[in-house]
Design a protein around this motif. Structure first.
Motif, mmCIF file in Angstrom:
data_model
loop_
_atom_site.group_PDB
_atom_site.id
_atom_site.type_symbol
_atom_site.label_atom_id
_atom_site.label_comp_id
_atom_site.label_asym_id
_atom_site.label_seq_id
_atom_site.Cartn_x
_atom_site.Cartn_y
_atom_site.Cartn_z
ATOM 1 N N ASP A 74 0.598 -1.665 -0.094
ATOM 2 C CA ASP A 74 0.397 0.211 -0.354
ATOM 3 C C ASP A 74 0.733 1.675 -0.488
ATOM 4 N N ALA A 75 0.031 2.899 0.051
ATOM 5 C CA ALA A 75 0.997 3.465 -0.265
ATOM 6 C C ALA A 75 1.899 4.172 0.992
ATOM 7 N N ASP A 76 1.389 3.162 2.528
ATOM 8 C CA ASP A 76 2.340 3.078 3.716
ATOM 9 C C ASP A 76 3.710 1.943 3.548
ATOM 10 N N LEU A 77 3.845 1.343 2.703
ATOM 11 C CA LEU A 77 4.907 0.777 1.853
ATOM 12 C C LEU A 77 4.761 -0.235 2.888
ATOM 13 N N ARG A 78 3.521 -1.438 2.806
ATOM 14 C CA ARG A 78 3.231 -2.267 4.023
ATOM 15 C C ARG A 78 2.738 -3.414 2.985
ATOM 16 N N PRO A 79 2.733 -4.744 3.181
ATOM 17 C CA PRO A 79 1.721 -5.207 1.691
ATOM 18 C C PRO A 79 0.633 -5.802 2.594
ATOM 19 N N ALA A 80 -0.136 -4.957 1.868
ATOM 20 C CA ALA A 80 -1.597 -5.233 1.753
ATOM 21 C C ALA A 80 -2.304 -6.982 1.250
ATOM 22 N N VAL A 81 -1.714 -6.835 0.610
ATOM 23 C CA VAL A 81 -2.130 -8.726 -0.076
ATOM 24 C C VAL A 81 -0.906 -9.739 -0.278
ATOM 25 N N ALA A 82 -0.913 -10.490 0.042
ATOM 26 C CA ALA A 82 0.261 -10.892 -0.274
ATOM 27 C C ALA A 82 0.166 -12.604 -0.927
ATOM 28 N N ASN A 83 1.434 -13.776 -1.470
ATOM 29 C CA ASN A 83 0.112 -14.800 -1.955
ATOM 30 C C ASN A 83 1.070 -16.373 -1.681
ATOM 31 N N ALA A 84 1.156 -17.012 -1.381
ATOM 32 C CA ALA A 84 1.638 -18.152 -0.864
ATOM 33 C C ALA A 84 3.232 -18.409 -1.325
ATOM 34 N N HIS A 85 3.697 -18.045 -2.363
ATOM 35 C CA HIS A 85 4.849 -18.260 -3.107
ATOM 36 C C HIS A 85 5.662 -17.362 -2.026
ATOM 37 N N SER A 86 5.080 -15.972 -1.908
ATOM 38 C CA SER A 86 5.853 -14.768 -1.208
ATOM 39 C C SER A 86 6.260 -14.968 0.320
ATOM 40 N N ALA A 87 4.458 -15.757 1.005
ATOM 41 C CA ALA A 87 4.597 -16.111 2.107
ATOM 42 C C ALA A 87 6.527 -17.406 2.080
ATOM 43 N N ARG A 88 5.867 -18.258 1.807
ATOM 44 C CA ARG A 88 7.385 -18.438 1.200
ATOM 45 C C ARG A 88 8.852 -18.582 1.664
ATOM 46 N N ALA A 89 9.136 -17.622 0.451
ATOM 47 C CA ALA A 89 10.198 -16.688 0.747
ATOM 48 C C ALA A 89 10.446 -15.683 1.801
ATOM 49 N N MET A 90 9.514 -15.178 2.289
ATOM 50 C CA MET A 90 9.781 -14.383 3.341
ATOM 51 C C MET A 90 9.988 -15.347 5.232
ATOM 52 N N ARG A 91 9.592 -16.747 4.630
ATOM 53 C CA ARG A 91 9.832 -17.855 6.134
ATOM 54 C C ARG A 91 9.025 -16.810 7.110
ATOM 55 N N VAL A 92 7.504 -16.815 5.921
ATOM 56 C CA VAL A 92 6.669 -16.386 7.615
ATOM 57 C C VAL A 92 5.325 -16.849 7.099
ATOM 58 N N GLY A 93 3.864 -16.779 8.219
ATOM 59 C CA GLY A 93 2.643 -17.185 7.330
ATOM 60 C C GLY A 93 2.455 -15.776 6.828
ATOM 61 N N ARG A 94 1.317 -16.224 6.119
ATOM 62 C CA ARG A 94 0.708 -15.310 4.530
ATOM 63 C C ARG A 94 -0.104 -14.063 6.167
ATOM 64 N N SER A 95 -0.339 -14.247 6.606
ATOM 65 C CA SER A 95 -1.411 -12.978 7.303
ATOM 66 C C SER A 95 -0.356 -12.860 7.710
ATOM 67 N N ALA A 96 0.699 -12.658 8.617
ATOM 68 C CA ALA A 96 1.290 -11.957 9.386
ATOM 69 C C ALA A 96 2.616 -11.084 8.638
ATOM 70 N N MET A 97 2.668 -11.099 7.429
ATOM 71 C CA MET A 97 3.454 -10.504 6.070
ATOM 72 C C MET A 97 2.668 -9.065 6.446
ATOM 73 N N LEU A 98 0.355 -9.434 6.322
ATOM 74 C CA LEU A 98 0.129 -7.908 5.908
ATOM 75 C C LEU A 98 -0.127 -6.781 7.344
ATOM 76 N N GLY A 99 0.604 -5.805 6.164
ATOM 77 C CA GLY A 99 0.497 -4.678 7.761
ATOM 78 C C GLY A 99 1.546 -4.448 7.991
ATOM 79 N N ARG A 100 2.738 -5.104 8.151
ATOM 80 C CA ARG A 100 3.629 -4.956 9.077
ATOM 81 C C ARG A 100 4.707 -4.404 8.100
#
Length: 461
Positions: A173-199
């Protein structure tokens, strides 16, 4: 597109009366409000009463077919003007059937434009019921089939990217925080998919977040860049169990593309965020770097051999090999030769800034190395020994080993020739360089073989 019964509870401005329903707008203000709502819709819409008379016709329907509301409202059915007479019975029967059927009915029809052309449309029809539950009419929303297919393709593409894509997709989003993420990106980040959002991205990356945020800010301000970029990052979290739990933290190279997203509904482009697509190409990049490093080192060994062949003094040839080896490999080099059980300094680079490795004066005084010094261990074992203070300079660490100030990494390699250990060559690096790895050891041993041959020849002469 669902609509409430009150949408058809009053006649359109300037048209015939329509089906009434509870809760509909009343009076001139209600008619104006209803007209404004209908004309502001993105989809073409018409409505019929229980007898099949057109009661509503909005601006999008006029744009699509050319018939004005004044021309359309009040006509019974579509035959002869919006539908060919040959097709009218089938089209009207399917449309009017929606008054009795539950939910929405979807059909495709060919409608006529005012200038005589034909447009294939997809319709969604739904009945309107009065307060007593009896059918009082229906509304029909329609759009060109091609436009509908384009919309469905866009939605399907979006869902596929966020579900089945073989690369990471993150909507920032415009605040540079993940708003939507797919499963592949979550695996690449080594975190849960929902844990990426808003951080903040800094919570996910310990290194490289500044570069990534800078790229995102650039895209928001300037638009989509002309080409993808390679970003090196280090993850803040690593798995503690399961697959990959034994992997050390390492830098990763993500081949990244960016797309600025803007609202299509605004009069001026309003940035909604950035779509970030990336693939992990770490292994490919490391292989390319390793291949380039091997090519450079092979070239240095070749050049050193040719330069050493022109030296009349074998010891000068030995230092020539060290001079060529230092390029891109180490900051300092030390050459210690065996004198009985001790090592005597034969050549060294300047203690200050890196430079060539000239022969040292033959004082015969042994180098004051502490017990268990890496150079002594390499000499005794006839092999290579690596030593490191870590990534930062430690006061007294280099001085205790009789190495130049600022040294944090050392590699000592034995000089072997004709079955004998003739001395030790030491390569040193400062804090701006990484520690020596196995590939560096192999390169140092290749250099030591050539230096040992020159030293052995000098002893014979």
């Amino acid at each position: 597109m669902p609509a409430q019964p009150d949408t058809h509870s009053t006649p359109a401005a300037g048209g015939a009366g329509g089906p009434s329903g509870p809760g509909g707008p009343s009076g001139a203000g209600g008619e104006l409000l209803l007209a404004a709502l209908l004309d502001g819709m993105d989809a073409a819409l018409c409505a019929f009463d229980a007898d099949g008379v057109v009661t509503h016709w909005n601006r999008e329907a006029e744009r699509l077919l050319g018939w004005t509301p004044e021309e359309a409202v009040g006509k019974r059915g579509l035959a002869g003007w919006a539908v060919r007479s040959a097709d009218a019975d089938e089209v009207e029967s399917r449309l009017l059937a929606a008054m009795e059927a539950p939910g929405r009915q979807v059909h495709e029809f060919a409608l006529l434009t005012k200038d005589g052309g034909r447009v294939l449309v997809r319709t969604q029809s739904s009945g309107v019921r009065g307060a007593d539950g009896r059918p009082t009419g229906l509304y029909c929303a329609f759009s060109e089939v091609h436009a509908q297919i384009d919309l469905e393709r866009s939605i399907a593409l979006s869902e596929a990217l966020f579900e089945d894509a073989s690369w990471g997709v993150v909507l920032v989003d415009a605040d540079l925080r993940p708003a939507v993420a797919n499963a592949h990106s979550a695996r690449a980040m080594r975190v849960g998919r929902s844990a990426m959002l808003g951080r903040p991205l800094g919570d996910l990356l310990s290194q490289g977040s500044e570069e990534l945020e800078g790229a995102l800010q650039h895209v928001l301000a300037r638009g989509t860049p002309p080409a993808p970029a390679d970003l090196w990052v280090t993850l803040r979290t690593e798995p503690t169990e399961g697959i990959g739990a034994d992997e050390p933290k390492r830098r990763r190279c993500w081949h990244s593309g960016f797309l600025r997203l803007a609202s299509p509904l605004a009069e001026e482009p309003v940035p909604l965020g950035v779509a970030w697509l990336f693939q992990d190409i770490t292994d490919t990049k490391l292989a390319e770097q390793e291949a380039a490093r091997l090519r450079f080192r092979d070239s240095q060994l070749h050049r050193a051999a040719r330069a050493a062949a022109e030296c009349e003094n074998p010891m000068e040839a030995a230092t020539v090999h060290l001079d060529f080896a230092l390029a891109g490999f180490a900051d300092h080099a030390l050459l210690d030769l065996a004198a009985g059980p001790r090592l005597v300094r034969a050549a060294q680079t300047p203690a200050g800034a890196p430079g060539p490795c000239p022969p040292a004066a033959d004082s015969g005084i042994p180098v004051r190395y502490m017990d268990s010094h890496p150079a002594l261990q390499a000499y005794e074992r006839g092999s290579s020994i690596r030593s490191s203070a870590g990534g930062a300079e430690i006061p007294g660490w280099a001085a205790a080993r009789s190495w130049p100030d600022g040294t944090v990494h050392g590699l000592c390699t034995a000089l072997r020739s004709r079955g004998r250990t003739l001395g030790v060559v030491t390569f040193l690096r400062g804090p701006s360089r990484r520690s020596f790895d196995r590939a560096d050891v192999t390169y140092a041993e290749d250099i030591a073989v050539r230096v040992a041959s020159s030293v052995d020849l000098a002893a014979v002469l």
